[in-house]
Write a protein that holds these residues in place. Structure first.
Motif, PDB file in Angstrom:
ATOM      1  N   ASN A 142       5.417  51.611  67.573  1.00 52.49           N
ATOM      2  CA  ASN A 142       6.774  52.137  67.732  1.00 52.49           C
ATOM      3  C   ASN A 142       7.862  51.135  67.377  1.00 52.49           C
ATOM      4  O   ASN A 142       8.827  51.451  66.711  1.00 52.49           O
ATOM      5  N   ASP A 143       7.681  49.926  67.866  1.00 55.81           N
ATOM      6  CA  ASP A 143       8.693  48.928  67.552  1.00 55.81           C
ATOM      7  C   ASP A 143       8.160  48.045  66.446  1.00 55.81           C
ATOM      8  O   ASP A 143       7.391  47.115  66.689  1.00 55.81           O
ATOM      9  N   GLY A 144       8.592  48.329  65.220  1.00 58.65           N
ATOM     10  CA  GLY A 144       8.015  47.616  64.087  1.00 58.65           C
ATOM     11  C   GLY A 144       8.768  46.363  63.710  1.00 58.65           C
ATOM     12  O   GLY A 144       8.609  45.854  62.602  1.00 58.65           O
ATOM     13  N   LYS A 145       9.631  45.880  64.604  1.00 59.92           N
ATOM     14  CA  LYS A 145      10.373  44.663  64.250  1.00 59.92           C
ATOM     15  C   LYS A 145       9.407  43.511  64.119  1.00 59.92           C
ATOM     16  O   LYS A 145       8.366  43.464  64.756  1.00 59.92           O
ATOM     17  N   ILE A 146       9.827  42.533  63.305  1.00 63.81           N
ATOM     18  CA  ILE A 146       8.880  41.510  62.882  1.00 63.81           C
ATOM     19  C   ILE A 146       8.306  40.688  64.037  1.00 63.81           C
ATOM     20  O   ILE A 146       7.118  40.362  64.036  1.00 63.81           O
ATOM     21  N   HIS A 147       9.113  40.372  65.042  1.00 60.95           N
ATOM     22  CA  HIS A 147       8.540  39.508  66.078  1.00 60.95           C
ATOM     23  C   HIS A 147       7.500  40.266  66.901  1.00 60.95           C
ATOM     24  O   HIS A 147       6.543  39.692  67.390  1.00 60.95           O
ATOM     25  N   ASN A 148       7.698  41.598  67.028  1.00 63.39           N
ATOM     26  CA  ASN A 148       6.717  42.393  67.733  1.00 63.39           C
ATOM     27  C   ASN A 148       5.410  42.472  66.946  1.00 63.39           C
ATOM     28  O   ASN A 148       4.319  42.391  67.494  1.00 63.39           O
ATOM     29  N   MET A 149       5.574  42.610  65.609  1.00 66.24           N
ATOM     30  CA  MET A 149       4.394  42.685  64.763  1.00 66.24           C
ATOM     31  C   MET A 149       3.597  41.382  64.893  1.00 66.24           C
ATOM     32  O   MET A 149       2.370  41.409  64.987  1.00 66.24           O
ATOM     33  N   LYS A 150       4.327  40.262  64.893  1.00 66.09           N
ATOM     34  CA  LYS A 150       3.636  38.965  65.001  1.00 66.09           C
ATOM     35  C   LYS A 150       2.857  38.899  66.302  1.00 66.09           C
ATOM     36  O   LYS A 150       1.700  38.463  66.336  1.00 66.09           O
ATOM     37  N   ASN A 151       3.510  39.355  67.394  1.00 68.77           N
ATOM     38  CA  ASN A 151       2.835  39.329  68.694  1.00 68.77           C
ATOM     39  C   ASN A 151       1.557  40.152  68.684  1.00 68.77           C
ATOM     40  O   ASN A 151       0.520  39.714  69.174  1.00 68.77           O
ATOM     41  N   ILE A 152       1.676  41.322  68.148  1.00 70.00           N
ATOM     42  CA  ILE A 152       0.513  42.224  68.127  1.00 70.00           C
ATOM     43  C   ILE A 152      -0.627  41.603  67.335  1.00 70.00           C
ATOM     44  O   ILE A 152      -1.790  41.601  67.775  1.00 70.00           O
ATOM     45  N   LEU A 153      -0.285  41.062  66.166  1.00 68.33           N
ATOM     46  CA  LEU A 153      -1.341  40.453  65.348  1.00 68.33           C
ATOM     47  C   LEU A 153      -1.994  39.286  66.090  1.00 68.33           C
ATOM     48  O   LEU A 153      -3.213  39.111  66.042  1.00 68.33           O
ATOM     49  N   ASN A 154      -1.165  38.531  66.789  1.00 69.75           N
ATOM     50  CA  ASN A 154      -1.719  37.421  67.563  1.00 69.75           C
ATOM     51  C   ASN A 154      -2.683  37.903  68.622  1.00 69.75           C
ATOM     52  O   ASN A 154      -3.777  37.370  68.793  1.00 69.75           O
ATOM     53  N   GLU A 155      -2.269  38.932  69.356  1.00 67.65           N
ATOM     54  CA  GLU A 155      -3.115  39.491  70.413  1.00 67.65           C
ATOM     55  C   GLU A 155      -4.459  39.936  69.843  1.00 67.65           C
ATOM     56  O   GLU A 155      -5.505  39.711  70.436  1.00 67.65           O
ATOM     57  N   ILE A 156      -4.359  40.637  68.704  1.00 64.61           N
ATOM     58  CA  ILE A 156      -5.597  41.139  68.096  1.00 64.61           C
ATOM     59  C   ILE A 156      -6.483  39.981  67.677  1.00 64.61           C
ATOM     60  O   ILE A 156      -7.704  39.993  67.870  1.00 64.61           O
ATOM     61  N   ASN A 157      -5.836  38.952  67.097  1.00 60.52           N
ATOM     62  CA  ASN A 157      -6.579  37.809  66.603  1.00 60.52           C
ATOM     63  C   ASN A 157      -7.353  37.095  67.701  1.00 60.52           C
ATOM     64  O   ASN A 157      -8.355  36.452  67.461  1.00 60.52           O
ATOM     65  N   LYS A 158      -6.846  37.203  68.945  1.00 63.54           N
ATOM     66  CA  LYS A 158      -7.547  36.561  70.051  1.00 63.54           C
ATOM     67  C   LYS A 158      -8.902  37.204  70.289  1.00 63.54           C
ATOM     68  O   LYS A 158      -9.832  36.571  70.753  1.00 63.54           O
ATOM     69  N   VAL A 159      -8.983  38.510  70.005  1.00 71.67           N
ATOM     70  CA  VAL A 159     -10.217  39.245  70.317  1.00 71.67           C
ATOM     71  C   VAL A 159     -11.180  39.304  69.134  1.00 71.67           C
ATOM     72  O   VAL A 159     -12.382  39.355  69.280  1.00 71.67           O
TER      73      VAL A 159
END
Lengths: 332, 266
Positions: A288-305
């Motif tokens: 929903n919130d496609g702003k860049i800092h949110n995208m970075k956060n999401i990618l980071n979270e995924i990368n942890k797993v």
């Protein structure tokens, strides 16, 4: 110019139950299907409107009522002050219709013959006819196929001729019901550019239905969405898109992970957005919130797993917006 | 009924003629049909006559003349209107015709007259071929009267077809309605058996009252027998009256159909 006021239409459909052969012969059972449950809108001169609806939503029924083929059970329609059903012939002089699934040209005769019949029916003068055929030939390339019997034409050729046929009398209101169905990409482009020209340069009022959302997005300033016999959105296309501009679709491919990790991954993803689809090693996520800092956060979270091997980020397509709206409607 | 610009409808007449001419096998088909049907009837009636010289006031020669004329006239009405109309209704193509600023019934009538014209020419041709090579038929008593009566016969069939075509709005399959049309027209028009063969009470009903005798029986009667101007005028008025009634019934059913039935597709 076109005023639709709370129109309703329902049909009575005979139902045949399995196995009750003899009973079916004796007495029929009927079900009542409400196709249109109260629709209102108004259209000004010169608008180009996209009319979207799922199959069975009541789209074609509405168009048929606007054309004067069907009479609404209740409510009223006024086209330039006339009721299209009661004043059928008068209204028809100024109205052009194209049904993508059916044609009006006589199949055994050359295209030209059908055109000449139309010329006669609508009282088109010789000069006007000539001018319009020239124009249509420029737009749709029909000149070379006009002498061929309609039956011998390919689908694309036939549709181009049908489209031209609906314009011989240069109507000020045009209804196009899935005009681009089955057309190849070049023919479709020609048809769409003609529609745009007819609206922008020639000031014609056009109502256009199609299942292709891209076409609606490109062409129509205003969209009307119908679902289950009612209008669920009526407004500017841009406005519809604007409410979704922040949304992004994230597609990622990752290395194989164990079941435990997979569950964790899904938990993370559910927090970030809506999972659109998953495969063995890839998935699509609607954020929903496609702003860049949110995208970075999401990618980071995924990368942890898990280990992301490939990713793709794209804006939400108009088609998905519409799909979304319908899914929400279906749930409510 | 709003004002009709008749000249528009003549274009439908042209279209009707064109779609017939497009079919090139039609000439041979017509001649073959004609000869075949007459031969069948010839032997049938020969059998019926047996050793009788005269049946019901007709000798064998006159009977054969009747048959030839009957086949000649009925071969004009070969276009399966009811079938095509029901196809139009089922497919939803009828929508396109309703979307034109024209009267649906008028378009139908003019189109059908157009369809008949080429077949009429071919039918006359078949009769002439027959006349020259097989055996000749008698000349008409009054050719002009005959031509007018055939025209009225055509209008009767067309207006009747229209009504039955409208009935197809309510039936799913046109076969039943087609068969009904065929049965009614064949039987009550005198196509198979001259109507004077029927017992007295039926005779009066079939010939004087119902319109179908005007399709075959009366035109043949006009061809073969002397009709005074007075009698002809009476017949003209009566048959025209029937055509107008059939026209009005057709319009009435059309209006009901338009208001109450849904058009398929989409």
């Amino acid at each position: 110019m076109i005023e639709v006021d709370n129109i309703k239409k329902s049909f009575v459909i005979p139902v045949k139950k399995d196995g009750r052969f003899l009973k079916n012969l004796m007495r029929r059972e009927y079900i009542r299907k409400e196709a249109v449950k109260g629709i209102s809108f108004s259209i000004d001169k010169g608008e180009l409107i996209g009319y979207i609806g799922l199959n069975g939503a009541g789209k074609s029924t509405t168009i048929k009522m606007l054309c004067g083929i069907l009479k609404p059970d209740s409510g009223s329609i006024k086209v330039n002050g006339l009721d299209p059903f009661e004043n059928r012939r008068e209204n028809n002089m100024n109205m052009g219709v194209l049904f993508g699934q059916r044609g009006q040209l006589w199949t055994d005769l050359p295209v030209q013959d059908s055109f000449l019949l139309l010329k006669k029916i609508y009282n088109v003068s010789n000069e006007d006819y000539k001018k319009r055929i020239e124009f249509l030939d420029n737009e749709l390339n029909i000149g070379e196929i006009m002498k061929i019997p309609v039956r011998k034409l390919s689908l694309g050729q036939r549709m181009r001729c049908e489209f031209a046929g609906s314009l011989i009398h240069w109507p000020s209101i045009i209804y196009l019901d899935e005009p681009t169905i089955g057309l190849d990409i070049l023919t479709k482009k020609k048809a769409l550019s003609l529609i745009k020209k007819l609206n922008e340069k020639c000031g014609k009022t056009i109502i256009f239905t199609t299942h292709n959302m891209q076409d609606i997005e490109d062409l129509c300033d205003r969209v009307v969405l119908i679902d289950n016999g009612k209008i669920i959105y009526d407004g500017k296309t841009q406005k519809l898109k604007a409410s979704y501009t922040n949304q992004k679709i994230l597609s990622i491919t990752f290395d194989y992970i164990g079941n435990n990790d997979k569950e964790n991954l899904i938990k993370v993803l559910k927090k970030s957005g809506k999972i659109l689809n998953t495969c063995n090693n890839s998935l699509q996520l609607l954020i929903n919130d496609g702003k860049i800092h949110n995208m970075k956060n999401i990618l980071n979270e995924i990368n942890k797993v898990c280990e992301i091997t490939d990713y793709d980020i794209s804006s939400i397509k108009f088609e998905n917006i519409i799909e979304n709206i319908y899914t929400i409607e279906a749930k409510s | 009924m709003k004002r009709l610009k008749i000249s528009k409808y003549f274009e439908w007449l042209k279209m009707g003629a064109k779609i017939q001419l497009f079919d090139r096998g039609i000439l041979l088909e017509n001649i073959f049909n004609f000869i075949f049907q007459i031969f069948l009837s010839y032997f049938l009636w020969k059998g019926i006559y047996g050793s009788n010289k005269i049946l019901n006031g007709r000798n064998f020669q006159q009977m054969i003349n009747y048959i030839i004329l009957s086949v000649g006239i009925s071969n004009i009405f070969v276009y399966p209107n009811i079938y095509f109309m029901s196809m139009d209704i089922k497919s939803g193509n009828i929508a396109y015709t309703l979307l034109k600023p024209i009267d649906y019934q008028m378009q139908f009538i003019f189109k059908n007259i157009g369809i008949v014209l080429p077949i009429l020419v071919i039918s006359i041709f078949s009769v002439l071929v027959f006349q020259i090579f097989i055996f000749s038929i008698d000349m008409p008593v009054n050719f002009i009267y005959f031509v007018i009566s055939v025209f009225l016969s055509l209008l009767t069939v067309i207006t009747f077809d229209f009504i039955l075509g409208m009935v197809c709005f309510w039936t799913e399959n046109s076969w039943g309605v087609s068969t009904l049309e065929f049965a009614i027209v064949s039987f009550f028009s005198g196509r198979l058996i001259p109507l004077d063969f029927f017992p007295k009470n039926f005779r009066y009903l079939f010939i004087e009252i119902l319109p179908f005798s005007g399709i075959i029986y009366t035109p043949i009667d006009i061809y073969q027998n002397y009709w005074s101007a007075n009698d002809f005028l009476m017949y003209l008025i009566q048959q025209s009256g029937w055509i107008i009634i059939l026209l009005l019934i057709g319009r009435y059913i059309f209006n009901i159909a338009r208001n109450h039935v849904f058009i398929n597709g989409g």
